[in-house]
Write a protein that holds these residues in place. Structure first.
Motif, PDB file in Angstrom:
ATOM      1  N   LYS A  82       0.243   1.799   5.913  1.00 25.53           N
ATOM      2  CA  LYS A  82       0.441   3.083   5.367  1.00 25.53           C
ATOM      3  C   LYS A  82       1.940   2.965   4.035  1.00 25.53           C
ATOM      4  O   LYS A  82       2.480   1.947   4.188  1.00 25.53           O
ATOM      5  CB  LYS A  82       1.550   3.791   7.218  1.00 25.53           C
ATOM      6  N   PHE A  83       2.002   4.066   3.069  1.00 29.40           N
ATOM      7  CA  PHE A  83       2.796   3.784   2.384  1.00 29.40           C
ATOM      8  C   PHE A  83       3.928   4.958   2.477  1.00 29.40           C
ATOM      9  O   PHE A  83       5.113   4.389   1.675  1.00 29.40           O
ATOM     10  CB  PHE A  83       2.355   3.132   0.895  1.00 29.40           C
ATOM     11  N   LYS A 111       6.501   1.747   1.572  1.00 27.83           N
ATOM     12  CA  LYS A 111       6.059   1.231   0.199  1.00 27.83           C
ATOM     13  C   LYS A 111       7.413   1.132  -0.595  1.00 27.83           C
ATOM     14  O   LYS A 111       8.074   3.079  -0.677  1.00 27.83           O
ATOM     15  CB  LYS A 111       5.429   1.384  -0.633  1.00 27.83           C
ATOM     16  N   GLU A 113      -2.672   0.430   0.321  1.00 28.58           N
ATOM     17  CA  GLU A 113      -2.746   2.292   1.009  1.00 28.58           C
ATOM     18  C   GLU A 113      -4.119   2.136   1.932  1.00 28.58           C
ATOM     19  O   GLU A 113      -5.093   2.322   1.549  1.00 28.58           O
ATOM     20  CB  GLU A 113      -1.927   3.024  -0.108  1.00 28.58           C
TER      21      GLU A 113
END
Length: 276
Positions: A45-46, A54, A86
């Motif tokens: 997951k970002f 991220k 992602e």
């Protein structure tokens, strides 16, 4: 003359063969053969603080990132060899099936429906559905207390529906587009609680800008065993990942990663689950 033509044909064929071989190795991404060298693509997951995020500088952080990095190293890849992809919840199975990633580490709960499409290594973490409330709120100690409260979750969340349909049918469910909106509402007292997996809630509560503002209620409304998703039938990779996870727990790296990513929220994690 005929000999000359034949020689030319052989030479041309050899050049084409060499060119094709060179082109075939251009990408440098072997998807993760387990033999090291090249690159390995891993799904995370970002947008989940504490798990997979991220950051503005383009780097990645979170417990899932730490687990994936450890596993990749055991497979023969350094951190610089990892290509992060992602992996939104709805896309995880497709990314695995299409070979876009070698495996997925993204708060990916193991269940029978998903096991029809992918295989899992692990589990590597046991989470529970829980509630996040304001740190000064002592009025919510059990799910039933939400019957007179405003409950927030993201649109379409099964977590919120579970509470509303089974535990607190009179709760006033507010659905927002993202968890950050729920957190703002919680801070501003527009809502009284936010529900999803406790690991996700702990990740948000551990963010620097949220520390001290929220607390987890400490309820265990469900069991969510997070696994590492991989292509169906890849038992060799599954075995290698399971061995890596066992080593991560035994050498202390697992607990160190839990403390680093969730510690500021006061989150009390379960022990590392037994690898199935």
């Amino acid at each position: 003359m005929k000999l000359h033509k034949a020689s030319a044909a052989v030479t041309a064929a050899l050049v084409l063969s060499l060119t094709a071989t060179a082109c075939g190795g251009d990408s440098g991404d072997d998807g993760g053969s387990g033999d090291g060298g090249g690159k390995i693509t891993i799904g995370i997951k970002f947008d989940q603080p504490g798990l997979g995020l991220k950051k503005p500088d383009g780097t990645y952080a979170g417990f899932d990132v730490d687990v994936a990095t450890y596993v990749a190293k055991e497979l023969g890849y350094e951190a610089k060899d990892i290509v992060w992809k992602e992996s939104p919840s709805a896309e995880r199975e497709n990314l695995i099936a299409n070979g876009d990633v070698k495996f997925v580490v993204a708060s990916y709960s193991i269940n029978d429906e998903r096991k029809k499409k992918v295989d899992f290594a692990g589990p590597y973490f046991l989470a529970h559905q829980d509630l996040l409330v304001r740190s000064d709120d002592s009025s919510i100690t059990k799910a039933e207390d939400l019957n007179s409260k405003k409950l927030c979750s993201v649109t379409g969340s099964t977590s919120a529906q579970n509470v509303k349909e089974e535990l607190a049918p009179k709760a006033d469910l507010q659905e927002f587009g993202g968890y950050s909106e729920c957190l703002t509402g919680l801070e501003n007292k527009a809502v009284d609680a936010l529900t999803t997996d406790d690991s996700i809630l702990a990740g948000y509560a551990s963010q620097q800008e949220h520390q001290g503002k929220f607390k987890l209620a400490g309820l265990k409304l469900s069991d969510e065993n997070y696994g590492i998703g991989l292509k169906k039938g890849d038992t060799e990779l599954q075995t290698k990942i399971n061995e890596a996870l066992k080593k991560m727990e035994s050498d202390g790296s697992w607990q160190k990663a839990v403390t680093a990513n969730f510690g500021p929220s006061g989150y009390k994690n379960e022990p590392a689950p037994a690898i199935s």
